[in-house]
Design an enzyme around this catalytic site. Structure first.
Site, PDB file in Angstrom:
ATOM      1  N   HIS A 129      -2.211  -3.993   4.914  1.00 14.95           N
ATOM      2  CA  HIS A 129      -2.024  -3.633   6.324  1.00 14.95           C
ATOM      3  C   HIS A 129      -3.375  -3.371   6.967  1.00 14.95           C
ATOM      4  O   HIS A 129      -4.292  -2.842   6.336  1.00 14.95           O
ATOM      5  CB  HIS A 129      -1.105  -2.411   6.466  1.00 14.95           C
ATOM      6  CG  HIS A 129      -1.684  -1.145   5.903  1.00 14.95           C
ATOM      7  ND1 HIS A 129      -2.239  -0.166   6.696  1.00 14.95           N
ATOM      8  CD2 HIS A 129      -1.815  -0.713   4.632  1.00 14.95           C
ATOM      9  CE1 HIS A 129      -2.665   0.831   5.923  1.00 14.95           C
ATOM     10  NE2 HIS A 129      -2.422   0.517   4.665  1.00 14.95           N
ATOM     11  N   ARG A 156       3.122   4.633   6.329  1.00 19.55           N
ATOM     12  CA  ARG A 156       3.547   3.902   7.537  1.00 19.55           C
ATOM     13  C   ARG A 156       4.003   2.477   7.260  1.00 19.55           C
ATOM     14  O   ARG A 156       4.380   1.761   8.185  1.00 19.55           O
ATOM     15  CB  ARG A 156       2.382   3.887   8.554  1.00 19.55           C
ATOM     16  CG  ARG A 156       1.966   5.268   9.018  1.00 19.55           C
ATOM     17  CD  ARG A 156       0.615   5.228   9.700  1.00 19.55           C
ATOM     18  NE  ARG A 156      -0.452   4.843   8.781  1.00 19.55           N
ATOM     19  CZ  ARG A 156      -1.738   4.742   9.117  1.00 19.55           C
ATOM     20  NH1 ARG A 156      -2.104   4.980  10.370  1.00 19.55           N
ATOM     21  NH2 ARG A 156      -2.647   4.395   8.223  1.00 19.55           N
ATOM     22  N   ASP A 177       0.446   3.734   1.693  1.00 20.46           N
ATOM     23  CA  ASP A 177       0.452   4.277   3.062  1.00 20.46           C
ATOM     24  C   ASP A 177       1.882   4.513   3.563  1.00 20.46           C
ATOM     25  O   ASP A 177       2.717   3.604   3.521  1.00 20.46           O
ATOM     26  CB  ASP A 177      -0.282   3.281   3.985  1.00 20.46           C
ATOM     27  CG  ASP A 177      -0.612   3.882   5.341  1.00 20.46           C
ATOM     28  OD1 ASP A 177       0.325   4.332   6.041  1.00 20.46           O
ATOM     29  OD2 ASP A 177      -1.798   3.907   5.711  1.00 20.46           O
ATOM     30  N   CYS A 201      -6.230  -0.171   6.866  1.00 20.45           N
ATOM     31  CA  CYS A 201      -5.925   0.474   5.582  1.00 20.45           C
ATOM     32  C   CYS A 201      -6.996   1.520   5.215  1.00 20.45           C
ATOM     33  O   CYS A 201      -8.193   1.216   5.187  1.00 20.45           O
ATOM     34  CB  CYS A 201      -5.837  -0.581   4.488  1.00 20.45           C
ATOM     35  SG  CYS A 201      -5.418   0.085   2.864  1.00 20.45           S
ATOM     36  N   CYS A 224       0.843  -1.195   0.000  1.00 22.81           N
ATOM     37  CA  CYS A 224       0.000   0.000   0.000  1.00 22.81           C
ATOM     38  C   CYS A 224       0.880   1.247   0.000  1.00 22.81           C
ATOM     39  O   CYS A 224       1.980   1.254   0.558  1.00 22.81           O
ATOM     40  CB  CYS A 224      -0.905  -0.009   1.237  1.00 22.81           C
ATOM     41  SG  CYS A 224      -2.072   1.384   1.266  1.00 22.81           S
TER      42      CYS A 224
HETATM   43 CO    CO Z   1      -3.424   1.232   3.049  1.00 23.03          CO
END
Ligand code: CO
Length: 210
Positions: free
Chosen positions: A98, A46, A44, A101, A42
């Site tokens: 994750h 993090r 993302d 999400c 992803c």
């Molecule tokens: Co995500």
């Protein structure tokens, strides 16, 4: 200092630390790219592939998009996948989602978020496919987390449906894995969905003339 300038200044620190640790670091790094893994994760911020697996640059070929999707018409993903398995001869493809999400969370409600809606539509298809299982789960966060897992499994399947993967399977060795990273503890859960042969997918998706 502007925040982007801090990135450039930290980069200089990082490069000089690397050279102090190993004067040959960049010479070795420049020589050849031979990563062992393709990571589809992803976007993302993090969940950076190298950090969470304590891996040095050079080991993971990375493709990231919102909610780690494998969309059969995505030229970007298909180019990365083809280069990874056909040219780099990578033998492990990892789809890593994750928990928590944002993409999956956005797909589970009925709001429009703009241009991203058509991308999130692919997650809604996963939801619709597993509606019965998902709607038994009354806790919203638990339901989202189960959809995160099911979405990873579906993306592993989507990889298996590609000609690129099936061709690589004919030569043997390629394995596709489904993982989910936990934001709360930093631990990756292996969903134990290893696809390594064409028999893993429904017959209608198999190419017989590769
Ligand atoms: Co995500």
């Amino acid at each position: 200092m502007d925040s982007h300038l801090q990135l450039l200044s930290r980069n200089k620190n990082w490069a000089s630390t690397k050279i102090k640790e190993d004067p040959e670091y960049f010479t070795k790094m420049r020589a050849v790219q031979k990563p062992d893994f393709l990571w589809i994760g992803c976007s993302d911020s993090r969940v950076p592939a190298e950090n969470v697996t304590e891996t040095d640059p050079g080991n993971i070929f990375v493709h990231r998009n919102i909610a780690n999707m494998v969309v059969s018409t995505d030229m970007n993903l298909l180019s990365v996948l083809d280069y990874a398995v056909t040219v780099l001869k990578i033998q492990h493809v990892i789809v890593c989602g994750h928990y928590g999400c944002g993409g999956v969370t956005a797909a589970i409600d009925n709001l429009s978020y703009g241009f991203v809606d058509s991308w999130l539509r692919n997650i809604k298809e996963v939801y619709a496919k597993y509606r019965v299982e998902l709607e038994i789960i009354t806790d919203r966060n638990a339901r989202i987390d189960r959809l995160v897992e099911l979405n990873v499994i579906e993306q592993v399947r989507n990889l298996a449906k590609t000609k690129i993967v099936q061709k690589a399977w004919m030569e043997g060795g390629l394995k596709i894995h489904g993982w989910v990273y936990g934001l709360e503890d930093g631990i990756i859960k292996d969903l134990n969905v290893v696809y390594d042969e064409v028999e893993n997918i429904d017959e209608i998706y198999r190419y017989t003339n590769l």
